[in-house]
Design an enzyme around this catalytic site. Structure first.
Site, PDB file in Angstrom:
ATOM      1  N   CYS A   1      -2.656   0.040  10.066  1.00 37.25           N
ATOM      2  CA  CYS A   1      -3.716  -0.846   9.545  1.00 37.25           C
ATOM      3  C   CYS A   1      -4.740  -1.276  10.571  1.00 37.25           C
ATOM      4  O   CYS A   1      -5.849  -1.649  10.215  1.00 37.25           O
ATOM      5  CB  CYS A   1      -3.135  -2.143   9.013  1.00 37.25           C
ATOM      6  SG  CYS A   1      -1.557  -2.035   8.300  1.00 37.25           S
TER       7      CYS A   1
ATOM      8  N   HIS B   1       0.840  -1.207   0.000  1.00 34.65           N
ATOM      9  CA  HIS B   1       0.000   0.000   0.000  1.00 34.65           C
ATOM     10  C   HIS B   1       0.871   1.253   0.000  1.00 34.65           C
ATOM     11  O   HIS B   1       2.032   1.213   0.410  1.00 34.65           O
ATOM     12  CB  HIS B   1      -0.847   0.046   1.281  1.00 34.65           C
ATOM     13  CG  HIS B   1      -1.932  -0.973   1.360  1.00 34.65           C
ATOM     14  ND1 HIS B   1      -2.084  -1.799   2.445  1.00 34.65           N
ATOM     15  CD2 HIS B   1      -2.933  -1.282   0.502  1.00 34.65           C
ATOM     16  CE1 HIS B   1      -3.144  -2.570   2.256  1.00 34.65           C
ATOM     17  NE2 HIS B   1      -3.671  -2.282   1.083  1.00 34.65           N
TER      18      HIS B   1
HETATM   19  C1  CIR Z   1      -3.625  -7.987   3.261  1.00 30.19           C
HETATM   20  O1  CIR Z   1      -2.830  -8.441   2.455  1.00 30.19           O
HETATM   21  O2  CIR Z   1      -4.642  -7.411   2.918  1.00 30.19           O
HETATM   22  C2  CIR Z   1      -3.342  -8.168   4.733  1.00 30.19           C
HETATM   23  N1  CIR Z   1      -2.663  -9.387   4.945  1.00 30.19           N
HETATM   24  C3  CIR Z   1      -2.522  -7.023   5.267  1.00 30.19           C
HETATM   25  C4  CIR Z   1      -3.218  -5.700   5.187  1.00 30.19           C
HETATM   26  C5  CIR Z   1      -2.456  -4.600   5.813  1.00 30.19           C
HETATM   27  N2  CIR Z   1      -3.202  -3.382   5.781  1.00 30.19           N
HETATM   28  C6  CIR Z   1      -2.678  -2.190   5.671  1.00 30.19           C
HETATM   29  O3  CIR Z   1      -1.484  -2.052   5.509  1.00 30.19           O
HETATM   30  N3  CIR Z   1      -3.487  -1.162   5.671  1.00 30.19           N
END
Ligand code: CIR
Length: 258
Positions: free
Chosen positions: A251, A164
């Site tokens: 997150c 991201h």
């Molecule tokens: C994903 O790949 O969607 C999750 N394992 C990790 C998401 C992390 N979210 C973020 O950085 N906002």
């Protein structure tokens, strides 16, 4: 003067976290009990920094649901409910929507748009959005249309080699960005002061600024020292199990004004 009242939306760790989405990391065993402890510590830290917690129940069948940031962006005027780019994560939004509808008028990103909150970096009325594998042009267009009436400008930014935009850059103090220059081009933010992540700590650009402190992963001590040299108060947390799921400290919450 006291700080403005803030709410932090969080959700407990899913017992299925081991089955999380992974894009740039190899799968490693996740100790879910330890993840729960780390998450509880994180939530306590949000409270210590003045947030009131709004806690959603853990979701047994949604492995990534602790990462609530990806499901919504909340501005003072409106909440944008996303449509996450990973299909397995799209069912996370319904329960977040039910809660946020009590606080804000809500707008939804609809198919074929996709948007992950981890790609959304707001600095005042400028909303930078990562053009990533998770957030497509249509999702960014819908976000821009939803927030433009309130005076927000949406600026797409390519992010490469990371999940991201906020894996690559976060806003950590007035006019100050923490950045991994390998993953995003700093020319998108002229006039800003930059703190670069240390060599060997590529995942250290994700920090959560709240009040007079930044929440930061304990796994990046050299970058932490750089932040402290820049005058920031850093609260370092062990988030090892969350990092194995490719998550970071932004997150796990959605913070907004009460
Ligand atoms: C994903 O790949 O969607 C999750 N394992 C990790 C998401 C992390 N979210 C973020 O950085 N906002």
């Amino acid at each position: 003067m006291s700080n403005p009242a803030r709410i932090a939306l969080v959700r407990g760790v899913s017992p299925a976290m081991q089955r999380c989405e992974l894009t740039h990391l190899a799968r490693e065993p996740i100790d879910v009990a330890m993840a729960e402890m780390q998450h509880a510590r994180y939530a306590q830290t949000l409270v210590s920094l003045g947030c009131r917690l709004l806690e959603l129940a853990a979701e047994p069948d949604l492995p990534d649901s602790v990462f609530v940031e990806d499901t919504a962006g909340v501005l003072d005027e409106v909440a944008v409910l996303t449509r996450p780019g990973a299909e397995s994560r799209q069912p996370e939004v319904a329960s977040v929507a039910r809660v946020l509808e009590r606080w804000r008028p809500c707008v939804r990103v609809e198919a074929p748009g996709t948007l992950d909150g981890g790609d959304v970096l707001r600095i005042g009325r400028d909303v930078f959005v990562g053009q990533s594998d998770r957030s497509n042009a249509e999702g960014i267009r819908q976000l821009a249309a939803a927030i433009a009436p309130f005076g927000y400008r949406t600026l797409p930014v390519p992010a490469r080699g990371c999940l991201h935009l906020k894996s690559a850059v976060t806003y950590v103090a007035p006019d100050t960005l923490l950045i991994n220059d390998a993953w995003v081009d700093r020319s998108h933010w002229p006039g800003m002061r930059f703190v670069s992540v240390a060599p060997g700590e590529p995942h250290a650009a994700n920090a959560l600024w709240l009040g007079d402190a930044v929440i930061f992963p304990a796994s990046a001590p050299v970058t932490r020292a750089r932040l402290e040299e820049a005058g920031l108060r850093v609260i370092a947390l062990d988030v090892s199990e969350i990092q194995k799921a490719e998550g970071g400290v932004t997150c796990c919450s959605v913070v907004f004004a009460d």
